[in-house]
Design a protein around this motif. Structure first.
Motif, PDB file in Angstrom:
ATOM      1  N   VAL A  32       0.831  -1.199   0.000  1.00 16.24           N
ATOM      2  CA  VAL A  32       0.000   0.000   0.000  1.00 16.24           C
ATOM      3  C   VAL A  32       0.870   1.255   0.000  1.00 16.24           C
ATOM      4  CG1 VAL A  32      -1.686   1.339   1.313  1.00 16.24           C
ATOM      5  CG2 VAL A  32      -1.945  -1.139   1.133  1.00 16.24           C
ATOM      6  N   SER A  33       1.939   1.243   0.789  1.00 18.92           N
ATOM      7  CA  SER A  33       2.805   2.425   0.864  1.00 18.92           C
ATOM      8  C   SER A  33       3.548   2.682  -0.439  1.00 18.92           C
ATOM      9  CB  SER A  33       3.807   2.266   2.008  1.00 18.92           C
ATOM     10  OG  SER A  33       4.729   1.221   1.745  1.00 18.92           O
ATOM     11  N   SER A  34       3.669   1.649  -1.288  1.00 16.61           N
ATOM     12  CA  SER A  34       4.371   1.810  -2.573  1.00 16.61           C
ATOM     13  C   SER A  34       3.457   2.256  -3.694  1.00 16.61           C
ATOM     14  CB  SER A  34       5.060   0.489  -2.958  1.00 16.61           C
ATOM     15  OG  SER A  34       4.094  -0.518  -3.255  1.00 16.61           O
ATOM     16  N   LEU A  35       2.142   2.319  -3.465  1.00 16.53           N
ATOM     17  CA  LEU A  35       1.209   2.746  -4.504  1.00 16.53           C
ATOM     18  C   LEU A  35       1.437   4.215  -4.848  1.00 16.53           C
ATOM     19  CD1 LEU A  35      -2.106   1.070  -3.238  1.00 16.53           C
ATOM     20  CD2 LEU A  35      -0.624   0.307  -5.114  1.00 16.53           C
ATOM     21  N   PRO A  36       1.174   4.597  -6.094  1.00 16.16           N
ATOM     22  CA  PRO A  36       1.368   6.008  -6.494  1.00 16.16           C
ATOM     23  C   PRO A  36       0.497   6.951  -5.655  1.00 16.16           C
ATOM     24  CG  PRO A  36       1.065   4.595  -8.419  1.00 16.16           C
ATOM     25  CD  PRO A  36       0.743   3.753  -7.221  1.00 16.16           C
ATOM     26  N   GLY A  37       1.085   8.021  -5.174  1.00 13.54           N
ATOM     27  CA  GLY A  37       0.329   9.005  -4.393  1.00 13.54           C
ATOM     28  C   GLY A  37      -0.161   8.484  -3.066  1.00 13.54           C
ATOM     29  N   ALA A  38       0.570   7.547  -2.463  1.00 16.22           N
ATOM     30  CA  ALA A  38       0.114   6.950  -1.201  1.00 16.22           C
ATOM     31  C   ALA A  38       0.052   7.954  -0.070  1.00 16.22           C
ATOM     32  CB  ALA A  38       1.022   5.783  -0.826  1.00 16.22           C
ATOM     33  N   SER A  39       0.881   8.980  -0.138  1.00 15.10           N
ATOM     34  CA  SER A  39       0.922   9.961   0.936  1.00 15.10           C
ATOM     35  C   SER A  39       1.102  11.359   0.355  1.00 15.10           C
ATOM     36  CB  SER A  39       2.080   9.642   1.900  1.00 15.10           C
ATOM     37  OG  SER A  39       2.198  10.618   2.907  1.00 15.10           O
ATOM     38  N   ILE A  40       0.318  12.300   0.878  1.00 13.19           N
ATOM     39  CA  ILE A  40       0.466  13.704   0.504  1.00 13.19           C
ATOM     40  C   ILE A  40       1.392  14.355   1.526  1.00 13.19           C
ATOM     41  CG2 ILE A  40      -0.720  15.905   0.158  1.00 13.19           C
ATOM     42  CD1 ILE A  40      -3.231  14.331  -0.523  1.00 13.19           C
ATOM     43  N   GLU A  41       2.540  14.795   1.063  1.00 15.75           N
ATOM     44  CA  GLU A  41       3.523  15.387   1.964  1.00 15.75           C
ATOM     45  C   GLU A  41       4.517  16.224   1.144  1.00 15.75           C
ATOM     46  OE1 GLU A  41       6.592  12.497   3.450  1.00 15.75           O
ATOM     47  OE2 GLU A  41       5.126  11.032   2.733  1.00 15.75           O
ATOM     48  N   PRO A  42       5.208  17.176   1.751  1.00 14.58           N
ATOM     49  CA  PRO A  42       5.073  17.601   3.150  1.00 14.58           C
ATOM     50  C   PRO A  42       3.929  18.589   3.331  1.00 14.58           C
ATOM     51  CG  PRO A  42       6.820  18.838   2.095  1.00 14.58           C
ATOM     52  CD  PRO A  42       6.298  17.892   1.058  1.00 14.58           C
ATOM     53  N   ILE A  43       3.248  18.476   4.455  1.00 12.04           N
ATOM     54  CA  ILE A  43       2.187  19.410   4.824  1.00 12.04           C
ATOM     55  C   ILE A  43       2.691  20.229   6.009  1.00 12.04           C
ATOM     56  CG2 ILE A  43      -0.197  19.647   5.598  1.00 12.04           C
ATOM     57  CD1 ILE A  43      -0.775  16.916   4.385  1.00 12.04           C
ATOM     58  N   THR A  44       2.613  21.531   5.897  1.00 11.85           N
ATOM     59  CA  THR A  44       3.086  22.404   6.963  1.00 11.85           C
ATOM     60  C   THR A  44       1.955  23.309   7.420  1.00 11.85           C
ATOM     61  OG1 THR A  44       5.314  22.415   5.988  1.00 11.85           O
ATOM     62  CG2 THR A  44       4.824  24.109   7.620  1.00 11.85           C
ATOM     63  N   ILE A  45       1.478  23.088   8.639  1.00 10.08           N
ATOM     64  CA  ILE A  45       0.446  23.930   9.233  1.00 10.08           C
ATOM     65  C   ILE A  45       0.831  24.216  10.675  1.00 10.08           C
ATOM     66  CG2 ILE A  45      -1.430  23.113   7.744  1.00 10.08           C
ATOM     67  CD1 ILE A  45      -2.324  21.273   9.956  1.00 10.08           C
ATOM     68  N   ASN A  46       0.314  25.323  11.213  1.00  9.60           N
ATOM     69  CA  ASN A  46       0.607  25.672  12.597  1.00  9.60           C
ATOM     70  C   ASN A  46      -0.583  25.365  13.497  1.00  9.60           C
ATOM     71  OD1 ASN A  46      -1.257  27.849  12.278  1.00  9.60           O
ATOM     72  ND2 ASN A  46       0.392  29.137  11.455  1.00  9.60           N
ATOM     73  N   ARG A  47      -0.435  25.631  14.784  1.00  8.13           N
ATOM     74  CA  ARG A  47      -1.476  25.287  15.761  1.00  8.13           C
ATOM     75  C   ARG A  47      -2.764  26.052  15.504  1.00  8.13           C
ATOM     76  NH1 ARG A  47       0.851  25.237  21.803  1.00  8.13           N
ATOM     77  NH2 ARG A  47       1.339  27.394  21.270  1.00  8.13           N
ATOM     78  N   LEU A  48      -2.647  27.329  15.125  1.00  7.75           N
ATOM     79  CA  LEU A  48      -3.845  28.118  14.849  1.00  7.75           C
ATOM     80  C   LEU A  48      -4.614  27.544  13.669  1.00  7.75           C
ATOM     81  CD1 LEU A  48      -5.620  30.566  15.391  1.00  7.75           C
ATOM     82  CD2 LEU A  48      -4.101  31.920  13.911  1.00  7.75           C
ATOM     83  N   GLN A  49      -3.907  27.108  12.645  1.00 11.52           N
ATOM     84  CA  GLN A  49      -4.564  26.510  11.489  1.00 11.52           C
ATOM     85  C   GLN A  49      -5.248  25.195  11.857  1.00 11.52           C
ATOM     86  OE1 GLN A  49      -1.017  26.549   9.033  1.00 11.52           O
ATOM     87  NE2 GLN A  49      -1.875  28.126   7.697  1.00 11.52           N
ATOM     88  N   VAL A  50      -4.609  24.413  12.728  1.00 11.94           N
ATOM     89  CA  VAL A  50      -5.247  23.176  13.196  1.00 11.94           C
ATOM     90  C   VAL A  50      -6.551  23.496  13.916  1.00 11.94           C
ATOM     91  CG1 VAL A  50      -5.022  21.220  14.769  1.00 11.94           C
ATOM     92  CG2 VAL A  50      -3.079  21.913  13.381  1.00 11.94           C
ATOM     93  N   LEU A  51      -6.517  24.502  14.789  1.00 11.54           N
ATOM     94  CA  LEU A  51      -7.720  24.912  15.511  1.00 11.54           C
ATOM     95  C   LEU A  51      -8.807  25.376  14.556  1.00 11.54           C
ATOM     96  CD1 LEU A  51      -9.194  25.525  18.172  1.00 11.54           C
ATOM     97  CD2 LEU A  51      -8.068  27.767  18.177  1.00 11.54           C
ATOM     98  N   MET A  52      -8.448  26.163  13.553  1.00 13.16           N
ATOM     99  CA  MET A  52      -9.433  26.661  12.598  1.00 13.16           C
ATOM    100  C   MET A  52     -10.037  25.526  11.771  1.00 13.16           C
ATOM    101  SD  MET A  52      -9.666  29.726  13.392  1.00 13.16           S
ATOM    102  CE  MET A  52     -10.864  30.126  12.117  1.00 13.16           C
ATOM    103  N   ILE A  53      -9.228  24.515  11.453  1.00 17.33           N
ATOM    104  CA  ILE A  53      -9.762  23.350  10.727  1.00 17.33           C
ATOM    105  C   ILE A  53     -10.823  22.648  11.560  1.00 17.33           C
ATOM    106  CG2 ILE A  53      -9.195  21.059   9.837  1.00 17.33           C
ATOM    107  CD1 ILE A  53      -6.467  22.187   8.998  1.00 17.33           C
ATOM    108  N   TYR A  54     -10.539  22.455  12.848  1.00 22.49           N
ATOM    109  CA  TYR A  54     -11.525  21.801  13.707  1.00 22.49           C
ATOM    110  C   TYR A  54     -12.772  22.659  13.894  1.00 22.49           C
ATOM    111  CZ  TYR A  54      -8.568  17.858  14.998  1.00 22.49           C
ATOM    112  OH  TYR A  54      -7.827  16.700  14.962  1.00 22.49           O
ATOM    113  N   VAL A  55     -12.598  23.989  13.971  1.00 22.72           N
ATOM    114  CA  VAL A  55     -13.765  24.877  14.070  1.00 22.72           C
ATOM    115  C   VAL A  55     -14.610  24.762  12.801  1.00 22.72           C
ATOM    116  CG1 VAL A  55     -14.496  27.292  14.150  1.00 22.72           C
ATOM    117  CG2 VAL A  55     -12.689  26.485  15.675  1.00 22.72           C
ATOM    118  N   PHE A  56     -13.964  24.726  11.643  1.00 19.80           N
ATOM    119  CA  PHE A  56     -14.689  24.576  10.380  1.00 19.80           C
ATOM    120  C   PHE A  56     -15.426  23.244  10.331  1.00 19.80           C
ATOM    121  CE2 PHE A  56     -14.674  22.765   6.089  1.00 19.80           C
ATOM    122  CZ  PHE A  56     -15.491  23.677   5.428  1.00 19.80           C
TER     123      PHE A  56
END
Length: 512
Positions: free
Chosen positions: A470-494
């Motif tokens: 599964v890990s070898s399949l094309p596009g298995a993981s979207i990375e790198p993702i860079t977000i901060n704590r405020l963005q995490v909070l806003m995602i959960y609020v949304f």
């Protein structure tokens, strides 16, 4: 009491949210609170509770005061714990007695381990230690959990690694460490030390760790492949020290990391096994108490990580609610679990396992029932296989929705094929745990032990190969993702706001 909306059906969840908010505010503003901040927040908490009791006829005001009291309690608890962990360290090299609290692990030229200082003249201190190996004399360390040592070194305040975004001091503080140290080869020796300065719980955990290492050595004697052994030990005993970086990566990319960390999945299987072993002849109450005792024994045996404590506490509440003929799985049960854990250790709020464990369960409790209900119960009842598949899809998607922002924040990736991975690893992980239990039972019948070990190796090997695919399949993981704590909070609020809108639309549709 009049119910002014669905949120009032879950008072313990509200208290848990405000308690967690208080822990966050207390920790982030500790430096601003001053020398007497702990006593100020404690006094404000007492005043809030007294006012809430006096104004019990004013329901809205009383509720607001209780929420404020929960917030102030969280602030008081975390400030008190933070101050206790900030005890001044000696300026120079000191000699101390200590007991090894974790199995030493080779990391290059050093052996890393946890130490408890046990001198009777001072309070015990938990230290993250590194002992430099004596490569010239080739002196073996020969240290194990529970061994006592006398060492001389300088105890230092934890610091972040150079050019690292990982908050190492916060990680250590979450787990009770107050210092780090490097011990030179000739500055330590094994010795018999007294453990009377340690608490009863710490001594119990230490004894459990020693027993776990004996069990691990028993596993190693079976001759399993190193990779298979590392995964089996991580899943059954909670010891991930033998996992290679390659194994960690493929499980992370495929979205299967949760099977390597003890959590609700593992404790659920243990709960079923213990329920079967408890037997049906005993009365319901005695059977439940035996199961609860077994669950907590296993939790202590595996080291009492936050995710295991969360699952064990929820199972305890689940069992006790059943004995009292109350609703077993609810947001109130999750809230009560959070309250118990935050009161016992407010710093666990910053533990990654605590956050991901609670958000996964919260998402399942909130979204599972309405999403599962999108397919008619009559159709699912007539098609058992589709019912199982649909339930797996809903649980996996709900849990992923709950932890995806945290996964992106802490690990910088999103596993695209998590649903496919769960269909593979959850049945296999369940089988691994059953075979592990069977292997322990087979210890009484040595002739069966090699066969059970071979079966375990085959299942673990199959699981790893599937995860690697599964890990070898094309596009298995979207990375790198860079977000901060405020963005995490806003995602959960949304997500929360979007959920409210969707639920209202579904409710209106059902009425029509």
């Amino acid at each position: 009491m009049r119910i002014n909306g669905p949120i009032q059906l879950f008072p313990l969840l509200r208290i848990a949210v405000f308690l967690a908010a208080g822990v966050f505010l207390g920790y982030e503003t500790d430096a601003l609170l001053g020398r007497y901040g702990e006593w100020v927040s404690l006094g404000a908490f007492v005043v809030s509770v007294v006012l809430a009791v006096c104004l019990r006829r004013h329901e809205v005001l009383q509720g607001a005061l209780l929420c404020l009291a929960s917030l102030l309690l969280g602030m008081t608890l975390v400030v008190h714990q933070n101050r206790s962990l900030q005890r001044p360290l000696p300026a120079d090299t000191v000699t101390y007695e200590a007991v090894v609290a974790s199995e030493p692990q080779q990391r290059g030229k050093v052996m890393r381990m946890d130490l408890w200082t046990v001198g009777e003249e001072t309070m015990p201190r938990k230290v993250k230690a590194s002992i430099l190996c004596d490569t010239m004399a080739q002196r073996p360390l020969n240290l194990h959990v529970g061994d006592g040592i006398i060492a001389s070194s300088r105890l230092e305040v934890p610091e972040n690694y150079y050019h690292s975004q990982f908050d190492y001091p916060l990680y250590l503080r979450c787990h009770g460490f107050t210092a780090t140290t490097l011990i030179l080869p000739g500055n330590w020796r094994k010795a018999s030390v007294s453990l009377t300065s340690l608490s009863y719980l710490d001594r119990t955990i230490l004894a459990a760790m020693k027993f776990r290492q004996q069990t691990l050595r028993h596993y190693l004697s079976l001759g399993l492949d190193d990779e298979d052994m590392a995964i089996a030990v991580a899943m059954a005993l909670g010891d991930r020290s033998r996992l290679t970086n390659d194994l960690r990566d493929i499980y992370s990319i495929s979205g299967a990391s949760h099977v390597l960390a003890l959590s609700g999945l593992h404790l659920g299987v243990i709960y079923i096994l213990l329920s079967l072993l408890a037997g049906v002849r005993r009365s319901g109450m005695w059977r439940e108490w035996l199961v609860i005792a077994g669950i907590w024994s296993y939790a202590v045996f595996t080291g009492l990580s936050p995710s295991v404590v969360r699952a064990s506490t929820m199972i305890t509440i689940y069992s006790m609610a059943g004995m009292l003929h109350r609703q077993r799985m609810s947001l109130n049960a999750l809230g009560l679990t959070a309250i118990i854990m935050l009161v016992a250790n407010p710093m666990c709020l910053y533990d990654v396992g605590f956050q991901m464990s609670f958000m996964a369960v919260l998402a399942i409790l909130v979204f599972y029932k309405p999403v599962y209900g999108l397919v008619s119960s009559e159709y699912l009842f007539a098609h058992p296989v589709i019912k199982w598949i649909w339930a797996m899809v809903v649980v996996s998607c709900c849990a992923q929705l709950g932890v995806a922002p945290l996964t992106a924040y802490y690990f910088g990736r999103f596993s695209v094929y998590f649903l496919l991975t769960n269909f593979i690893v959850i049945p296999l992980a369940t089988l691994v745990l059953y075979l592990t239990a069977a292997m322990l039972a087979a210890s009484l019948l040595p002739s069966l032990l090699p066969w059970v070990a071979k079966a375990l190796a085959a299942v673990v090997g199959c699981q790893t190969q599937m995860v690697r695919w599964v890990s070898s399949l094309p596009g298995a993981s979207i990375e790198p993702i860079t977000i901060n704590r405020l963005q995490v909070l806003m995602i959960y609020v949304f997500l929360a706001a979007a959920s409210v809108v969707v639920f209202k639309v579904l409710k209106l549709k059902n009425r029509i």
